[in-house]
Every structure is written in C-alpha cells, then in structure tokens.
Design an enzyme around this catalytic site. Structure first.
Site, short mmCIF file in Angstrom:
data_model
loop_
_atom_site.label_atom_id
_atom_site.label_comp_id
_atom_site.label_asym_id
_atom_site.label_seq_id
_atom_site.Cartn_x
_atom_site.Cartn_y
_atom_site.Cartn_z
N TYR A 1 -4.27 14.46 -13.26
CA TYR A 1 -5.36 13.47 -13.32
C TYR A 1 -6.74 14.10 -13.14
O TYR A 1 -7.72 13.39 -12.94
CB TYR A 1 -5.23 12.44 -12.19
CG TYR A 1 -3.88 11.84 -11.95
CD1 TYR A 1 -3.34 10.92 -12.85
CD2 TYR A 1 -3.15 12.15 -10.80
CE1 TYR A 1 -2.11 10.33 -12.60
CE2 TYR A 1 -1.93 11.56 -10.54
CZ TYR A 1 -1.41 10.65 -11.45
OH TYR A 1 -0.20 10.07 -11.19
N ARG B 1 -1.43 16.60 -8.85
CA ARG B 1 -2.53 15.66 -9.12
C ARG B 1 -3.73 16.30 -9.82
O ARG B 1 -4.27 15.70 -10.75
CB ARG B 1 -2.97 14.94 -7.84
CG ARG B 1 -1.87 14.08 -7.23
CD ARG B 1 -2.34 13.20 -6.08
NE ARG B 1 -3.27 12.19 -6.53
CZ ARG B 1 -4.58 12.24 -6.39
NH1 ARG B 1 -5.15 13.25 -5.76
NH2 ARG B 1 -5.34 11.29 -6.87
N ARG C 1 -0.89 4.96 -1.16
CA ARG C 1 -1.88 6.02 -0.91
C ARG C 1 -2.68 5.79 0.38
O ARG C 1 -2.90 6.73 1.14
CB ARG C 1 -2.86 6.07 -2.10
CG ARG C 1 -3.84 7.22 -2.07
CD ARG C 1 -4.91 7.04 -3.16
NE ARG C 1 -4.34 6.72 -4.45
CZ ARG C 1 -3.94 7.62 -5.35
NH1 ARG C 1 -4.09 8.90 -5.10
NH2 ARG C 1 -3.41 7.23 -6.49
N PRO D 1 0.81 -1.22 0.00
CA PRO D 1 0.00 0.00 0.00
C PRO D 1 0.84 1.27 0.00
O PRO D 1 1.89 1.34 0.66
CB PRO D 1 -0.80 -0.11 1.31
CG PRO D 1 0.08 -0.92 2.21
CD PRO D 1 0.83 -1.88 1.33
N CYS E 1 2.39 29.69 -15.01
CA CYS E 1 1.87 30.14 -16.29
C CYS E 1 1.37 28.98 -17.14
O CYS E 1 1.98 28.64 -18.16
CB CYS E 1 2.94 30.93 -17.03
SG CYS E 1 3.46 32.34 -16.05
N GLU E 2 0.30 28.35 -16.70
CA GLU E 2 -0.35 27.26 -17.42
C GLU E 2 -1.83 27.31 -17.04
O GLU E 2 -2.14 27.46 -15.85
CB GLU E 2 0.16 25.88 -16.94
CG GLU E 2 1.61 25.59 -17.14
CD GLU E 2 1.95 25.14 -18.55
OE1 GLU E 2 1.02 24.82 -19.33
OE2 GLU E 2 3.14 25.12 -18.87
C1 PLP Z 1 2.48 2.63 -7.03
C2 PLP Z 1 2.63 1.22 -6.63
C3 PLP Z 1 2.11 0.78 -5.41
C4 PLP Z 1 1.33 1.67 -4.48
O1 PLP Z 1 0.12 2.06 -5.05
P1 PLP Z 1 -0.96 2.89 -4.17
O2 PLP Z 1 -2.07 3.12 -5.12
O3 PLP Z 1 -0.31 4.13 -3.73
O4 PLP Z 1 -1.35 2.00 -3.03
C5 PLP Z 1 2.33 -0.54 -5.05
N1 PLP Z 1 3.02 -1.39 -5.86
C6 PLP Z 1 3.51 -1.00 -7.05
C7 PLP Z 1 4.25 -1.97 -7.89
C8 PLP Z 1 3.34 0.30 -7.47
O5 PLP Z 1 3.83 0.69 -8.66
#
Ligand code: PLP
Length: 420
Positions: free
Chosen positions: A321, A317, A281, A279, A347-348
């Site tokens: 996104y 972000r 995020r 994990p 400046c965007e």
């Molecule tokens: C980015 C990534 C994660 C973490 O992803 P989250 O969405 O932040 O939990 C875990 N494993 C791999 C291989 C990743 O590239």
C-alpha cells in the site's frame, strides 16, 4: 492510543520495562514485539466508551491473530470478528467464545458455515443472495437456524487508500444499497435463516468520524424499510476501520469516536438497538513494533540504502500500500544523520520498509519499525524461503515468546521430490 508503551529510556528503546536490545539478543531479528499494556489500553478505550450503553466490541481477528494477542482480549470478555474458519479455530484456541463472534467475509465456504453453525457463532454477516442460499441450505441440513445480518454497502467515501476503501459502489464488498431491501426480503423468506441485524464496513485507516455518521444514516434509512417488511433488526454493526497515527495523521480518539457514533444512533431514535463495533487496527496497530538489524550500508549514485534483515515478506504494508511506518534506531547515536531508503534482502524492487529516512546508523545497529502490530505478522509470507519472524509479548518486565521463529526445514516439510 498508547505509543508510549514503546519509548526511549536513557537513549535505548524499551517495550514497557524491557530493553529492545535485550529482546533482539535473546530472540534474534526480525522480531515482532507486542505490548500487553498497549493492547489493554486500546481495548479499555473502546469498552469504557461502550459501558452503560447497548454496545459491544468485536476484535477484528485478521489485524493480528496471534493466540496470545487474542487471549489478552478474550480475558477482557471481548467479542471477535472473523473472516474464515481458520480464524474461528484461533478464537476458540485463544479462549474466545463462539457466541460472542460474528462471521464476516465475502466468500464463506459451506464447510466454514457448517463449522461456525455447530460452534454457535452469534451472527453471519452475509454479502449476497447466493451466500444466503448456501447458508440456508447448510443450516437446514443440520437442523439449525442461522442468525444473519446483511452487509450493506452504504456507498460513502471513507477518503482512504483505494486498496483499503470498501464502502464504495465499485468495491466487491456488501450488498448494493439499492438492492438491500429486496435482499432482506429474500433472507426473511428463507426457513433456516433468522434476520437479526444489519452491518457495514466502509474501509480502513479512516481518520474522520464523518464517513461513519453518513454510513449510519444510510443504514438507519434501511432499518425502517426492513422492519416495515416484517423482519426485526436487533443490532446495527458499524464495522471497523478507525485509523491510527503512523506519521502525522490525527484520527479521533477512540472514546470520542465510539460516543459520537452511539449518540447519533440514539438521536435518530434507534438507541434501543444494540450497536456493534469491529475494530482491528485501532486496537493492535500501535501495540506492536518490528525489530530489525542493519546488515549493510550501501551508498548509491542517487540513493543510499540501509539493508536490514527484515523484508517485505515480514512486513508487506509498504510494498502493498506504500504505507508509511516510522523507523527509528533502538540505540540513539549522536553522529550526523544521512538520508536512506531502508530496504530488505528480498529480490524485488518493491522490497522496502521506508523511503528517504534521516538516520544515523552503522552495520549491526538495531532499528525499530513502529506501528507494526496490525496487518504485520499476519500478512507475512515465506517468499524467498525466508522463515517467518518470532513474536514476543512484553508485560511489564516480563517477556513471553508467543510464536517461535520458523526454521527452514519447516518451510518445505509438506513438499516432496518426485519418485525415483
Ligand atoms: C478488516 C475488517 C475489520 C477491521 O478493520 P480495521 O481497519 O482493522 O479496523 C472489521 N470488519 C470487517 C468486516 C473487516 O473486513
């Protein structure tokens, strides 16, 4: 997870027991603020659900690689998931252990492989035959055997934003499901590699458990084939990707998510294998905010703008996104609200942090951009020659500066004019 680490007390936003106004005055803005309690709570939700099970958690360093953040996890015996040699250096500097670190990523260089082998990482998550060849050669050249897992693309739809979905056939990531068995055979035949596991990572900001269960089922199909071919799969790495609440999303609770995945693997008769989680995020996202100060209010014919001192270079972000971050005043005003786009000085036209937000603000006010702990500072840049923000960690009523604000001289210290 704990959003309550950041809450208004008597109309003033606090990080744990510290007023955000005092943080902005002391350290300036834009300022990233992390809560140690929120980091700890999120970690414990994972660790608690894994307790007594054959499971381990590897913090995805790329979501937030500040040394203090990594150190909070290292003190709780976390494992780590890295995607570069630079991230390995950070893990070691933060007190993490190579033997608890897995090395992911689609384009590892020979130098990164060598350093990781010498440090003794736990596993290389490999994504292609050319990468297996390179790893085999590097390991042979220093007389080691590299532990490997193959990242398999299970071709499941994680129902997330196209830029953060990684488990579909059309993505650049992983070995295609139909090629996985043959790729495992190739790996098993390489003298300097030892097959130890299988992994996947199906995307990010996933708010349902179902795609994980689909992915697990696909991986387990392969495990039987791989073992029939003579290799041993000691662990199953289900990757990261669990979502958080930015707005009104309702991701599963971390503990429920972990137990549901582990129970599925048990129920399918694979409970003797170790399960890895990666994990990012969901550990750090809601453990951080970005504080910014209002420079100007700019009324327009179609839109009103709040121009703040944080920009897309500080938090990419929204621009990248179209991601939503809640934005709220640090000190509540009772004046009537107006609808604004909250934008930065870069400046965007893509330089915005929030659109159509109802706010009661005046120039000089502080705003907090919520849920900024993941993919915030780590994605920041010096675009427009803007020094990157400072980062602080709050721990109860204590505050630690964990990254000093850059100054402009630093930004071009490595550059040179042409000779006279
Ligand atoms: C980015 C990534 C994660 C973490 O992803 P989250 O969405 O932040 O939990 C875990 N494993 C791999 C291989 C990743 O590239």
């Amino acid at each position: 997870m704990t959003r309550s680490a950041f809450a208004h007390v008597d109309g003033v936003l606090h990080a744990e027991r510290v007023s955000a106004v005092s943080l902005a005055e002391r350290f300036g803005t834009p300022l990233y603020v992390y809560s140690r309690a929120a980091l700890t709570d999120a970690w414990q939700a994972y660790a608690g659900a894994c307790a007594g099970r054959r499971a381990s958690v590897h913090v995805a360093v790329k979501a937030n690689s500040n040394l203090a953040v990594l150190n909070v996890f290292a003190r709780m015996n976390a494992g780590f998931d890295i995607v570069s040699g630079g991230e390995l250096a950070r893990v070691l500097a933060a007190g993490g252990k190579a033997e608890n670190t897995v090395f992911s990523g689609v384009g590892k260089s020979a130098a990164e492989m060598r350093d990781a082998l010498v440090a003794g990482v736990k596993c290389f998550n490999v994504e292609s035959i050319p990468e297996l060849d390179r790893l085999n050669e590097v390991a042979g050249s220093i007389g080691k055997r590299a532990p490997v897992s193959l990242r398999v693309n299970p071709d499941v739809d994680a129902k997330t934003h196209p830029y953060i979905s990684t488990g579909l056939k059309s993505n650049k990531f992983g070995v295609a499901f139909d090629d996985a068995r043959a790729t495992y055979r190739a790996a098993a035949a390489m003298r300097h590699l030892e097959v130890i596991g299988i992994d996947c990572h199906i995307g990010s900001q996933i708010t349902e458990v179902a795609p994980y269960l689909d992915a697990v089922d696909r991986l387990l199909e392969l495990v039987a084939q791989i073992e029939a071919d003579g290799a041993t799969v000691r662990h199953i790495d289900v990757g990261g990707g669990l979502g958080i609440t930015y707005d009104n999303e309702t991701p599963p609770d971390i503990g429920v998510f972990v137990r549901t995945v582990l129970d599925r693997i048990d129920a399918r008769g694979h409970g003797h294998r170790e399960v890895y989680f990666e994990p990012g995020r969901s550990l750090v996202g809601n453990a951080g905010i970005l504080l910014t100060r209002v420079e100007f209010l700019k009324p327009g014919a179609e839109k009103n703008f709040v121009i703040v001192d944080a920009a897309m270079n500080d938090l990419a972000r929204p621009a990248m996104y179209e991601a939503y971050h809640a934005i709220e005043p640090v000190v509540m005003r009772s004046a009537p609200q107006q609808v604004y786009d909250v934008v930065g000085p870069v400046c965007e036209s893509g330089d915005w942090l929030g659109r159509d937000r109802a706010l009661a603000v005046e120039p000089g006010d502080l705003l907090a951009v919520r849920s900024a702990g993941a993919y915030g500072f780590v994605m920041s840049s010096n675009y427009n020659t803007r020094p990157r923000a400072a980062e602080v960690m709050v721990d109860g009523d204590k505050v630690h500066l964990v990254r000093a604000r850059e100054d402009v001289q630093q930004l071009f210290a490595g550059e040179a004019r042409l000779p006279d």
